[in-house]
Every structure is written in structure tokens, then in C-alpha cells.
Design a protein around this motif. Structure first.
Motif, PDB file in Angstrom:
ATOM      1  N   ALA A 140       0.832  -1.208   0.000  1.00 13.00           N
ATOM      2  CA  ALA A 140       0.000   0.000   0.000  1.00 13.00           C
ATOM      3  C   ALA A 140       0.865   1.256   0.000  1.00 13.00           C
ATOM      4  N   ALA A 141       1.924   1.252   0.799  1.00 13.25           N
ATOM      5  CA  ALA A 141       2.810   2.414   0.845  1.00 13.25           C
ATOM      6  C   ALA A 141       3.535   2.589  -0.490  1.00 13.25           C
ATOM      7  N   TYR A 142       3.965   1.466  -1.086  1.00 12.59           N
ATOM      8  CA  TYR A 142       4.643   1.545  -2.383  1.00 12.59           C
ATOM      9  C   TYR A 142       3.706   2.129  -3.439  1.00 12.59           C
ATOM     10  N   ALA A 143       2.475   1.639  -3.488  1.00 11.81           N
ATOM     11  CA  ALA A 143       1.518   2.124  -4.495  1.00 11.81           C
ATOM     12  C   ALA A 143       1.232   3.604  -4.289  1.00 11.81           C
ATOM     13  N   ALA A 144       1.114   4.041  -3.029  1.00 17.71           N
ATOM     14  CA  ALA A 144       0.858   5.459  -2.752  1.00 17.71           C
ATOM     15  C   ALA A 144       2.040   6.311  -3.184  1.00 17.71           C
ATOM     16  N   ALA A 145       3.251   5.843  -2.930  1.00 20.66           N
ATOM     17  CA  ALA A 145       4.432   6.597  -3.338  1.00 20.66           C
ATOM     18  C   ALA A 145       4.517   6.679  -4.856  1.00 20.66           C
ATOM     19  N   GLU A 146       4.213   5.581  -5.534  1.00 19.49           N
ATOM     20  CA  GLU A 146       4.271   5.558  -6.998  1.00 19.49           C
ATOM     21  C   GLU A 146       3.245   6.523  -7.585  1.00 19.49           C
ATOM     22  N   ARG A 147       2.026   6.552  -7.012  1.00 21.51           N
ATOM     23  CA  ARG A 147       0.990   7.484  -7.491  1.00 21.51           C
ATOM     24  C   ARG A 147       1.416   8.929  -7.240  1.00 21.51           C
ATOM     25  N   ALA A 148       1.973   9.173  -6.058  1.00 26.44           N
ATOM     26  CA  ALA A 148       2.389  10.538  -5.729  1.00 26.44           C
ATOM     27  C   ALA A 148       3.455  11.026  -6.694  1.00 26.44           C
ATOM     28  N   HIS A 149       4.390  10.152  -7.016  1.00 24.01           N
ATOM     29  CA  HIS A 149       5.462  10.581  -7.912  1.00 24.01           C
ATOM     30  C   HIS A 149       4.916  10.962  -9.281  1.00 24.01           C
ATOM     31  N   ALA A 150       3.905  10.239  -9.744  1.00 24.12           N
ATOM     32  CA  ALA A 150       3.321  10.549 -11.048  1.00 24.12           C
ATOM     33  C   ALA A 150       2.656  11.919 -11.055  1.00 24.12           C
ATOM     34  N   GLU A 151       2.227  12.403  -9.884  1.00 23.34           N
ATOM     35  CA  GLU A 151       1.530  13.689  -9.799  1.00 23.34           C
ATOM     36  C   GLU A 151       2.459  14.848  -9.451  1.00 23.34           C
ATOM     37  N   LEU A 152       3.647  14.574  -8.941  1.00 23.12           N
ATOM     38  CA  LEU A 152       4.536  15.645  -8.462  1.00 23.12           C
ATOM     39  C   LEU A 152       5.100  16.474  -9.610  1.00 23.12           C
ATOM     40  N   PRO A 153       5.430  17.721  -9.357  1.00 19.16           N
ATOM     41  CA  PRO A 153       6.085  18.554 -10.366  1.00 19.16           C
ATOM     42  C   PRO A 153       7.420  17.937 -10.781  1.00 19.16           C
ATOM     43  N   GLU A 154       7.824  18.194 -12.023  1.00 19.33           N
ATOM     44  CA  GLU A 154       9.085  17.661 -12.508  1.00 19.33           C
ATOM     45  C   GLU A 154      10.263  18.348 -11.810  1.00 19.33           C
ATOM     46  N   GLY A 155      11.416  17.677 -11.896  1.00 21.50           N
ATOM     47  CA  GLY A 155      12.627  18.290 -11.362  1.00 21.50           C
ATOM     48  C   GLY A 155      13.037  17.815  -9.986  1.00 21.50           C
ATOM     49  N   GLY A 156      12.255  16.920  -9.378  1.00 23.06           N
ATOM     50  CA  GLY A 156      12.588  16.448  -8.036  1.00 23.06           C
ATOM     51  C   GLY A 156      12.811  14.945  -8.004  1.00 23.06           C
ATOM     52  N   THR A 157      13.145  14.451  -6.842  1.00 25.11           N
ATOM     53  CA  THR A 157      13.344  13.017  -6.624  1.00 25.11           C
ATOM     54  C   THR A 157      12.487  12.583  -5.445  1.00 25.11           C
ATOM     55  N   LEU A 158      11.770  11.489  -5.616  1.00 23.95           N
ATOM     56  CA  LEU A 158      10.966  10.929  -4.536  1.00 23.95           C
ATOM     57  C   LEU A 158      11.571   9.579  -4.161  1.00 23.95           C
ATOM     58  N   ARG A 159      11.903   9.436  -2.890  1.00 24.31           N
ATOM     59  CA  ARG A 159      12.545   8.204  -2.432  1.00 24.31           C
ATOM     60  C   ARG A 159      11.745   7.613  -1.274  1.00 24.31           C
ATOM     61  N   MET A 160      11.487   6.314  -1.388  1.00 24.30           N
ATOM     62  CA  MET A 160      10.861   5.565  -0.308  1.00 24.30           C
ATOM     63  C   MET A 160      11.942   4.675   0.299  1.00 24.30           C
ATOM     64  N   ASN A 161      12.227   4.873   1.590  1.00 19.15           N
ATOM     65  CA  ASN A 161      13.263   4.088   2.248  1.00 19.15           C
ATOM     66  C   ASN A 161      12.646   3.122   3.247  1.00 19.15           C
ATOM     67  N   ILE A 162      13.069   1.870   3.166  1.00 20.26           N
ATOM     68  CA  ILE A 162      12.597   0.827   4.068  1.00 20.26           C
ATOM     69  C   ILE A 162      13.766   0.416   4.957  1.00 20.26           C
ATOM     70  N   ARG A 163      13.581   0.570   6.261  1.00 21.51           N
ATOM     71  CA  ARG A 163      14.609   0.165   7.221  1.00 21.51           C
ATOM     72  C   ARG A 163      13.911  -0.593   8.349  1.00 21.51           C
ATOM     73  N   GLY A 164      13.996  -1.908   8.276  1.00 20.74           N
ATOM     74  CA  GLY A 164      13.257  -2.711   9.247  1.00 20.74           C
ATOM     75  C   GLY A 164      11.770  -2.475   9.083  1.00 20.74           C
ATOM     76  N   ASP A 165      11.108  -2.025  10.149  1.00 22.99           N
ATOM     77  CA  ASP A 165       9.678  -1.734  10.065  1.00 22.99           C
ATOM     78  C   ASP A 165       9.415  -0.235   9.930  1.00 22.99           C
ATOM     79  N   GLU A 166      10.458   0.534   9.596  1.00 22.32           N
ATOM     80  CA  GLU A 166      10.310   1.982   9.443  1.00 22.32           C
ATOM     81  C   GLU A 166      10.246   2.347   7.959  1.00 22.32           C
ATOM     82  N   LEU A 167       9.244   3.157   7.607  1.00 18.39           N
ATOM     83  CA  LEU A 167       9.085   3.618   6.227  1.00 18.39           C
ATOM     84  C   LEU A 167       9.198   5.140   6.204  1.00 18.39           C
ATOM     85  N   THR A 168      10.068   5.639   5.352  1.00 20.53           N
ATOM     86  CA  THR A 168      10.245   7.080   5.189  1.00 20.53           C
ATOM     87  C   THR A 168      10.032   7.445   3.733  1.00 20.53           C
TER      88      THR A 168
END
Length: 444
Positions: A367-395
Motif C-alpha cells: 500500500a505504501a509503495y503504491a501510494a508513493a508511486e501514485r504521488a510521484h506521477a503527480e509531483l512537479p518535474e525536477g525532483g526526486t521521490l525516495r521511499m526508504n525501508i529500514r526494518g519496520d520503518e518507512l520514510t
């Protein structure tokens, strides 16, 4: 008048304190084997206290006996000295230096430490004028040996020396000379091949060599030389083993790889070749992971950096998710992974090794991956969106250049706030970071 008298007393006390340090420095500087001694006084109030820092420059050709005499005299009195660094040169530039930062944090220098420094100086001298490199004594390492293979740190209770060089063959020569002279303790050498010749830039691939006092380096040297001929991103050698982390896009069946394995076998040394430096202790499992990642839909390009064990550039969004799921399932390797969506999308999923106190997710956070992927498709160009997984922590982290317009950054915030679910039952991420922080043009 009373205030003036008090100030004079304080200054007088300070002056007498300086006399003790200067007298100690004069005695040490007058000894054979000392080229110069610099005593620096600083008062770092309010962030710190008074400091008396010493830089001791030793003369070329200093003997072990002279080094031990210097240490003995340094301990005859005990004025407040906050640090002693030792070097073969008073200059901060140049090559063929031997350095040890903070060989002591008080006036008394350990005799064995200074003796080993003199041995390192002798090793440097024996290398001759064609050697281009430096020795930096890192001193004693107190790493828990249980963490050795996983975190790739020096073993505990070893004397460590950093050796940046311009060619791998020079590193072999340097280790040979160091092991011939520092024989009473385990030795850890961290070598770096600096291809651009800048010995002060520790940015090259690392070669760690951990040897006991009984190690036969001449037995190890041919296999280590063969390992250095490979396109490596890291090498770890011990008394009886050498592991090479090849660049992830390298040919694991090349003639050079075969030559390394043959040289190791001839010397009776265990050898391993892996893209992740055997952090899992399972080289075949790591190879299988690499093969599976290469087979994701649309294909990939794989590489490795010193900071990231495996970097995967995918060519389709389907392949991005497939690679991310594969690497999530390989978290037992305790390695760092990074997956990038097709260029120039600027969407990445990264995996960081979790510490022992951090839990683990039981399943891929779809669910978090799909939300991040959708958000990236809507964001203005020129930036980077990163989803980091560390154990049970999602950033989730969105980064744009500092000169990005206020309107664009407000749009980024408006897109990310609803999907984050922070503070609600629908929370998907532990933290959402937007950089730079949107600022009103009026300065509010």
C-alpha cells in the motif's frame, strides 16, 4: 580596584599554567629523534574549555630506542595536555607522510604506540622514492568481533593503518613492509587506490587486510595481487581467506576472476567472489539474488557504490516493483539496496540494514509503495521521490533544488500530505520529508 586585582590574579594563574606546558614541550623537543614540536593553546569557551594541543614531528630515521625515550620523558611530568598528534611532517600538504592523530590525550605518550609509529616510518623509508602514498595510523580498534563480517569493520584489538596509494602494486609493497616491522600485534591495513592521485581524497574502493602476528603475507600476496586486478568495489583479506566484492555488472566468470581463484587455491587460501562481499555469509544465495534481479521485466542495469551494495536501474515500472519486492525478501543479507524507476523519472526505493533493536515488516509494504508511486506521477518535474525501508520503518522523502518555486513546493506538500496519513489510522509512513521547506516569497 577590587575587580582589577581579581583579574590580575586570574591572568597570573593562567600564565603559570602555560609555563608548565612550555617546560614539558622544551624537554621533549630537545630529545634525539624529534624534529620539531608545536604547542597550541586555545580557549574555546563557551562551547568548550581550554585546550593545549601538541603536534610532534619526528626526524627521519628515528630508532625504536629514541621513540621509547621520547615517550618516557613525556611521562616524567603531567601538565594538562589535551591531545598529542605525531607526524613525519609539520605541513598539511604533500605525500609520503606518516601520521597519527591523537596518539595521546594527555602528556604521557604510550611507549609501544610511539615505537610502532617509528616502525611505520621505517616501512615508509624502505619503500623508496617511487612509492606514492601515505600512512595514517588509526591506532587501536575496539570493534566487537561478532560484528566483523556484517559491518566490515576492523577486528577488535588490532593496530590499524590507513594506506591511500595511487596503484594497487604499491599497496602490496606497503603491507609487506608494515608486516615485516609491526610484528607484536594483529595488524589491520585499510588500503585505498586513489586513481586521480589525490591521496587526501578517501573516495576509492577499499581493500581491508586483517593479519595476525603469525600471518605469512608472502603466501597471501600473489592472490591479493590477482584480486586487485579485478573490477572490485571492495576486498577483504585475512590470514587464510580473500573475498572480493566485484562491481555488480562485472563478469564473474572472466579470465581475471579465474586467475584470482587459481592463485588463492594454489596458496591454500579460501576465496569468494560476490557483489555484496558475503555480508550474508551465503555467496551462492547472493549470486542467485543477482540473477533474479537481472531477470525482472524489462531488464535492469546493476552496479555498486561504496555506500550502497547493490544499485538497480530498471527500465519499466513493472520491473521497478519486481526488483523492490525481490530485494525486500533478501533483507537477511543485511546489505544496502537501491532501486530506481526508468530514467528520468526520479523515483527510488532504498533498503537500509536495520539495527538489532529495530523490528521487521512481515510483508512487502504494497500500500505504501503504491501510494508513493501514485504521488510521484503527480509531483512537479525536477525532483526526486525516495521511499526508504529500514526494518519496520518507512520514510518518504521528496527533494527539490533550493531555487524551486514556492508554488511548486506548495504543490508537492499538497500532494504528499493526503497520502502520508500521518497521525491517522491510515498512516502509511513513519516520516515524510519535503526539501526544501516551502517558503512564502514575502518571507513569512
Amino acid at each position: 580596584m577590587t575587580l582589577l586585582t581579581a583579574a590580575a590574579l586570574v591572568l597570573s594563574g593562567c600564565a603559570s599554567w602555560q609555563i608548565k606546558q612550555r617546560a614539558w614541550a622544551d624537554r621533549v623537543e630537545a630529545l634525539p629523534g624529534v624534529e620539531s614540536l608545536k604547542l597550541i593553546y586555545a580557549n574555546t569557551w563557551p562551547n568548550g574549555g581550554v585546550k593545549h594541543d601538541v603536534t610532534l614531528v619526528l626526524a627521519p630515521g628515528i630508532s625504536e630506542a629514541e621513540a621509547r625515550k621520547i615517550a618516557a620523558v613525556s611521562c616524567e611530568s603531567d601538565p594538562t595536555i589535551t591531545s598529542i598528534s605525531v607526524s613525519t611532517s609539520g605541513s598539511v600538504v604533500g605525500e609520503r607522510r606518516v601520521d597519527k592523530y591523537e596518539i595521546a590525550t594527555r602528556a604521557c605518550i604510550d611507549a609501544d604506540e610511539l615505537a610502532r609509529f617509528s616502525h611505520a616510518m621505517a616501512a615508509m623509508a624502505a619503500l623508496g622514492p617511487d612509492f606514492v602514498g601515505n600512512f595514517e595510523q588509526a591506532g587501536w580498534s575496539e570493534i566487537d568481533p561478532a560484528d566483523m563480517s556484517r559491518d566490515w569493520n576492523f577486528p577488535a584489538a588490532s593496530y590499524s593503518v590507513n594506506v591511500p596509494v595511487t596503484e594497487g602494486a604499491m599497496l602490496i609493497d606497503a603491507i609487506r613492509e608494515l608486516t615485516a616491522r609491526i610484528t607484536d600485534v594483529p595488524l589491520s591495513v585499510r588500503g585505498t587506490e586513489v586513481s586521480d592521485g589525490d591521496l587526501w581524497n578517501d573516495g576509492g574502493a577499499r581493500v581491508d587486510v586483517w593479519l595476525t602476528p603469525d600471518a605469512d603475507f608472502e603466501r597471501i600476496a600473489p592472490a591479493l595481487a590477482a584480486a586487485l586486478a579485478l573490477p572490485y568495489t571492495g576486498i577483504l583479506a585475512t590470514d587464510d581467506s580473500i573475498t572480493v566484492r566485484l562491481a555488480a555488472d562485472a563478469n564473474f566468470s572472466s579470465p581475471e576472476a579465474a586467475a584470482f581463484l587459481a592463485a588463492a587455491d594454489a596458496a591454500g587460501i579460501a576465496a569468494g567472489v560476490s557483489p555484496i562481499l558475503l555480508k550474508s555469509g551465503d555467496p551462492s544465495g547472493e549470486r542467485e539474488l543477482l540473477d533474479a534481479v537481472r531477470a525482472v521485466p524489462g531488464g535492469v542495469a546493476v552496479s555498486a557504490t561504496r555506500e550502497t551494495d547493490l544499485v538497480v536501474q530498471t527500465y519499466t515500472l513493472e520491473g521497478t516493483r519486481a526488483a523492490a519486492e525481490l530485494l525486500f525478501a533478501s533483507s537477511d543479507f543485511k546489505a544496502s539496496f537501491e532501486v530506481w524507476s526508468p530514467e528520468p523519472d526520479g523515483f527510488a526505493v532504498s533498503f537500509s540494514p536495520a539495527g538489532p533493536s529495530v523490528g521487521a515488516l512481515s510483508a512487502f509494504p504494497a500500500a505504501a509503495y503504491a501510494a508513493a508511486e501514485r504521488a510521484h506521477a503527480e509531483l512537479p518535474e525536477g525532483g526526486t521521490l525516495r521511499m526508504n525501508i529500514r526494518g519496520d520503518e518507512l520514510t518518504l522523502s521528496a527533494r527539490y533544488l533550493p531555487d524551486t518555486s514556492f508554488a511548486d513546493m506548495q504543490e508537492v506538500r499538497a500532494i504528499l500530505e493526503p497520502i502520508s496519513g500521518l497521525g491517522r489510522d491510515t498512516e502509511l509512513f513513519n516520516q515524510v520529508i519535503v526539501t526544501p521547506i516551502p517558503k512564502d516569497p514575502a518571507g513569512s
